[in-house]
Scaffold this motif. Structure first.
Motif, PDB file in Angstrom:
ATOM      1  N   LYS A 180      39.809  57.553  59.450  1.00  0.00           N
ATOM      2  CA  LYS A 180      39.024  57.211  60.636  1.00  0.00           C
ATOM      3  C   LYS A 180      38.748  58.473  61.451  1.00  0.00           C
ATOM      4  CE  LYS A 180      41.295  52.732  61.202  1.00  0.00           C
ATOM      5  NZ  LYS A 180      42.592  52.516  61.815  1.00  0.00           N
ATOM      6  N   ILE A 181      37.897  58.297  62.428  1.00  0.00           N
ATOM      7  CA  ILE A 181      37.603  59.387  63.361  1.00  0.00           C
ATOM      8  C   ILE A 181      38.846  59.627  64.219  1.00  0.00           C
ATOM      9  CG2 ILE A 181      36.228  59.941  65.408  1.00  0.00           C
ATOM     10  CD1 ILE A 181      33.900  58.414  63.984  1.00  0.00           C
TER      11      ILE A 181
ATOM     12  N   ASN B 100      49.431  59.358  68.640  1.00  0.00           N
ATOM     13  CA  ASN B 100      50.562  58.657  68.010  1.00  0.00           C
ATOM     14  C   ASN B 100      50.175  57.209  67.709  1.00  0.00           C
ATOM     15  OD1 ASN B 100      51.927  61.027  68.340  1.00  0.00           O
ATOM     16  ND2 ASN B 100      53.196  60.320  70.051  1.00  0.00           N
ATOM     17  N   GLY B 101      49.453  56.596  68.645  1.00  0.00           N
ATOM     18  CA  GLY B 101      48.986  55.219  68.442  1.00  0.00           C
ATOM     19  C   GLY B 101      47.997  55.138  67.287  1.00  0.00           C
ATOM     20  N   PHE B 102      47.164  56.167  67.167  1.00  0.00           N
ATOM     21  CA  PHE B 102      46.183  56.230  66.075  1.00  0.00           C
ATOM     22  C   PHE B 102      46.900  56.176  64.727  1.00  0.00           C
ATOM     23  CE2 PHE B 102      44.012  59.007  63.012  1.00  0.00           C
ATOM     24  CZ  PHE B 102      42.742  58.455  62.962  1.00  0.00           C
ATOM     25  N   PHE B 103      47.958  56.987  64.580  1.00  0.00           N
ATOM     26  CA  PHE B 103      48.672  56.997  63.298  1.00  0.00           C
ATOM     27  C   PHE B 103      49.501  55.725  63.115  1.00  0.00           C
ATOM     28  CE2 PHE B 103      47.728  61.602  63.412  1.00  0.00           C
ATOM     29  CZ  PHE B 103      47.124  61.690  62.166  1.00  0.00           C
ATOM     30  N   ALA B 104      49.988  55.157  64.227  1.00  0.00           N
ATOM     31  CA  ALA B 104      50.750  53.899  64.132  1.00  0.00           C
ATOM     32  C   ALA B 104      49.866  52.803  63.537  1.00  0.00           C
ATOM     33  CB  ALA B 104      51.275  53.496  65.504  1.00  0.00           C
ATOM     34  N   ASP B 105      48.564  52.852  63.852  1.00  0.00           N
ATOM     35  CA  ASP B 105      47.639  51.858  63.290  1.00  0.00           C
ATOM     36  C   ASP B 105      47.547  51.960  61.769  1.00  0.00           C
ATOM     37  OD1 ASP B 105      47.147  50.848  65.750  1.00  0.00           O
ATOM     38  OD2 ASP B 105      45.191  51.821  66.023  1.00  0.00           O
ATOM     39  N   TYR B 106      47.856  53.145  61.219  1.00  0.00           N
ATOM     40  CA  TYR B 106      47.911  53.320  59.760  1.00  0.00           C
ATOM     41  C   TYR B 106      49.293  52.943  59.219  1.00  0.00           C
ATOM     42  CZ  TYR B 106      43.713  56.303  59.322  1.00  0.00           C
ATOM     43  OH  TYR B 106      42.441  56.801  59.293  1.00  0.00           O
TER      44      TYR B 106
ATOM     45  N   ARG C  50      51.932  54.647  60.199  1.00  0.00           N
ATOM     46  CA  ARG C  50      52.608  55.935  60.045  1.00  0.00           C
ATOM     47  C   ARG C  50      53.246  56.342  61.371  1.00  0.00           C
ATOM     48  NH1 ARG C  50      49.225  61.298  58.457  1.00  0.00           N
ATOM     49  NH2 ARG C  50      50.758  62.760  59.246  1.00  0.00           N
ATOM     50  N   GLU C  51      54.568  56.572  61.329  1.00  0.00           N
ATOM     51  CA  GLU C  51      55.253  56.997  62.548  1.00  0.00           C
ATOM     52  C   GLU C  51      54.988  58.488  62.748  1.00  0.00           C
ATOM     53  OE1 GLU C  51      59.748  56.929  64.151  1.00  0.00           O
ATOM     54  OE2 GLU C  51      59.165  55.265  62.829  1.00  0.00           O
ATOM     55  N   PHE C  52      54.464  58.844  63.884  1.00  0.00           N
ATOM     56  CA  PHE C  52      54.050  60.225  64.101  1.00  0.00           C
ATOM     57  C   PHE C  52      54.298  60.579  65.554  1.00  0.00           C
ATOM     58  CE2 PHE C  52      50.628  63.358  65.099  1.00  0.00           C
ATOM     59  CZ  PHE C  52      50.973  64.335  64.185  1.00  0.00           C
ATOM     60  N   ASP C  53      54.877  61.767  65.783  1.00  0.00           N
ATOM     61  CA  ASP C  53      55.119  62.240  67.147  1.00  0.00           C
ATOM     62  C   ASP C  53      54.429  63.594  67.282  1.00  0.00           C
ATOM     63  OD1 ASP C  53      56.021  63.272  69.506  1.00  0.00           O
ATOM     64  OD2 ASP C  53      58.149  63.002  69.083  1.00  0.00           O
ATOM     65  N   TRP C  54      53.254  63.566  67.893  1.00  0.00           N
ATOM     66  CA  TRP C  54      52.413  64.768  67.943  1.00  0.00           C
ATOM     67  C   TRP C  54      53.123  65.928  68.637  1.00  0.00           C
ATOM     68  CZ3 TRP C  54      49.874  67.478  71.998  1.00  0.00           C
ATOM     69  CH2 TRP C  54      48.927  68.414  71.558  1.00  0.00           C
ATOM     70  N   GLU C  55      53.858  65.625  69.733  1.00  0.00           N
ATOM     71  CA  GLU C  55      54.519  66.704  70.462  1.00  0.00           C
ATOM     72  C   GLU C  55      55.560  67.395  69.575  1.00  0.00           C
ATOM     73  OE1 GLU C  55      55.931  65.723  74.349  1.00  0.00           O
ATOM     74  OE2 GLU C  55      57.109  67.564  74.524  1.00  0.00           O
ATOM     75  N   SER C  56      56.372  66.604  68.856  1.00  0.00           N
ATOM     76  CA  SER C  56      57.368  67.210  67.955  1.00  0.00           C
ATOM     77  C   SER C  56      56.675  67.983  66.838  1.00  0.00           C
ATOM     78  CB  SER C  56      58.257  66.150  67.317  1.00  0.00           C
ATOM     79  OG  SER C  56      58.873  65.403  68.306  1.00  0.00           O
ATOM     80  N   TYR C  57      55.568  67.423  66.376  1.00  0.00           N
ATOM     81  CA  TYR C  57      54.805  68.087  65.307  1.00  0.00           C
ATOM     82  C   TYR C  57      54.387  69.492  65.755  1.00  0.00           C
ATOM     83  CZ  TYR C  57      50.416  69.051  62.800  1.00  0.00           C
ATOM     84  OH  TYR C  57      49.390  69.642  62.128  1.00  0.00           O
ATOM     85  N   ILE C  58      53.904  69.594  66.990  1.00  0.00           N
ATOM     86  CA  ILE C  58      53.463  70.904  67.498  1.00  0.00           C
ATOM     87  C   ILE C  58      54.662  71.824  67.723  1.00  0.00           C
ATOM     88  CG2 ILE C  58      52.370  72.101  69.457  1.00  0.00           C
ATOM     89  CD1 ILE C  58      50.345  70.613  67.741  1.00  0.00           C
ATOM     90  N   THR C  59      55.702  71.308  68.389  1.00  0.00           N
ATOM     91  CA  THR C  59      56.829  72.192  68.720  1.00  0.00           C
ATOM     92  C   THR C  59      57.553  72.632  67.446  1.00  0.00           C
ATOM     93  OG1 THR C  59      58.225  70.263  69.154  1.00  0.00           O
ATOM     94  CG2 THR C  59      57.156  71.279  71.056  1.00  0.00           C
ATOM     95  N   GLU C  60      57.695  71.723  66.484  1.00  0.00           N
ATOM     96  CA  GLU C  60      58.363  72.107  65.230  1.00  0.00           C
ATOM     97  C   GLU C  60      57.514  73.102  64.441  1.00  0.00           C
ATOM     98  OE1 GLU C  60      59.431  68.425  63.289  1.00  0.00           O
ATOM     99  OE2 GLU C  60      60.665  67.866  65.029  1.00  0.00           O
ATOM    100  N   HIS C  61      56.209  72.935  64.507  1.00  0.00           N
ATOM    101  CA  HIS C  61      55.321  73.861  63.785  1.00  0.00           C
ATOM    102  C   HIS C  61      55.563  75.300  64.226  1.00  0.00           C
ATOM    103  CE1 HIS C  61      51.709  75.345  61.766  1.00  0.00           C
ATOM    104  NE2 HIS C  61      51.409  75.984  62.889  1.00  0.00           N
ATOM    105  N   PHE C  62      55.730  75.479  65.550  1.00  0.00           N
ATOM    106  CA  PHE C  62      55.857  76.841  66.069  1.00  0.00           C
ATOM    107  C   PHE C  62      57.307  77.301  66.203  1.00  0.00           C
ATOM    108  CE2 PHE C  62      51.520  75.776  67.574  1.00  0.00           C
ATOM    109  CZ  PHE C  62      50.852  76.859  67.015  1.00  0.00           C
TER     110      PHE C  62
END
Ligand SMILES: Cc1cc2nc3c(=O)[nH]c(=O)nc-3n(C[C@H](O)[C@H](O)[C@H](O)COP(=O)(O)O)c2cc1C
Length: 289
Positions: free
Chosen positions: A213-214, A245-251, A253-265
């Motif tokens: 999806k978009i 996070n809600g967008f991915f929950a609709d799929y 998929r449990e997703f935490d964008w903030e952790s994703y960013i902080t863990e990435h860096f």
């Protein structure tokens, strides 16, 4: 059917002057119901850009040479730093070559399913060749500024191509994984000195079974600043995190964008070899001093 005639039939019937309702819906999908921007200056190009989504599942329909020529000619019309044309693109259609390149560029499953795989090249080779023929030094070509110019040029051309492709109804996905193994990928593509892959791009007709999806974007005020930068960034990011996070929950998929960013860096684990990019660029003749 000739390629030219085929190109005519490939014109995208979705490209029409958008109605108000279509614009409002596109903005709602992109930004959510709360605080979505609104404006009147809409046309088919802007609506198509608002509806962008990366496409990772393709139909069997091939991309014609004519369509590809249109897309890459549009790419060439992008602005280019100091009229230097410091970029190239390599078109890979050969299935065996796609399969050979796939493990070098992130091994993502859709890479060799795309009918066309493009490699966007930050390319100072031509400038270096002119300098060599003129027996001039190429000291400016060793600067970080020169490398940045080449990467920026490649990105601008690529995004022009993306917009052109999507205007025809095709879909693209950028492949940052193409920087995972810069020297090996450069060798596989026979890049000369002073050139490096900036990123790849898959190109193909979206599969009717593609569920992608978009994806939501932060509200405009998060990235658009008036006159000077507003550094109070966290409230806008929190609101975005909730939506993505809600967008991915609709799929499912449990997703935490903030952790994703902080863990990435937080360390280099998520960089897949790209943490040594400066060394790789030096090895490829782009010292970036
Ligand atoms: C330079 C660049 C590199 C990217 N690399 C990858 C990649 O290697 N694999 C992938 O699946 N998507 C890749 N993407 C796509 C992004 O994940 C995607 O644009 C982002 O999640 C937003 O989704 P959207 O394009 O559908 O709006 C890349 C995008 C950019 C701009």
């Amino acid at each position: 059917m000739s390629e030219a005639a085929d190109a005519t039939t490939s014109q995208n019937p979705d490209l029409h002057q958008p109605t108000r309702d279509e614009l409002v819906e596109a903005l709602r999908v992109r930004f959510g119901g709360d605080g979505a921007p609104t404006f009147d200056a809409v046309n088919p190009t802007i609506l198509r850009q608002l509806q962008h989504r990366s496409v990772r599942r393709f139909s069997d329909r091939d991309v014609t040479d004519d369509e590809l020529r249109a897309i890459l000619t549009a790419a060439q019309a992008a602005s280019t730093s100091s009229n230097q044309h410091s970029w190239s693109v390599i078109v890979v259609r050969d299935q065996a070559r796609k399969e050979q390149l796939k493990p070098l560029i992130g091994n993502q499953p859709f890479i060799d399913k795309a009918p066309v795989l493009l490699f966007w090249i930050a390319d100072l080779h031509r400038s270096a060749a002119l300098a060599e023929r003129a027996e001039q030094p190429f000291v400016g070509g060793a600067l970080l500024e020169a490398t940045l110019v080449a990467f920026i040029d490649a990105a601008l051309a690529a995004q022009n191509a993306a917009v052109a492709a999507e205007s025809l109804g095709l879909g693209i996905t950028y492949i940052g994984g193409a920087r995972n193994h810069p020297e090996e990928t450069a060798a596989a593509l026979a890049l000369p000195s002073h050139a490096a892959v900036a990123f790849g791009m898959t190109l193909g007709w979206p599969s009717p079974t593609d569920r992608a999806k978009i994806r939501p974007r932060p509200l405009p005020e998060v990235v658009v600043h008036q006159e000077q930068y507003d550094a109070d960034v966290l409230p806008g990011l929190d609101a975005y995190a909730e939506r993505i996070n809600g967008f991915f929950a609709d799929y499912g998929r449990e997703f935490d964008w903030e952790s994703y960013i902080t863990e990435h860096f937080a360390d280099y684990a998520d960089f897949y070899g790209r943490e040594r990019l400066r060394d790789a660029l030096r090895n490829l003749g782009l010292p970036s001093n």
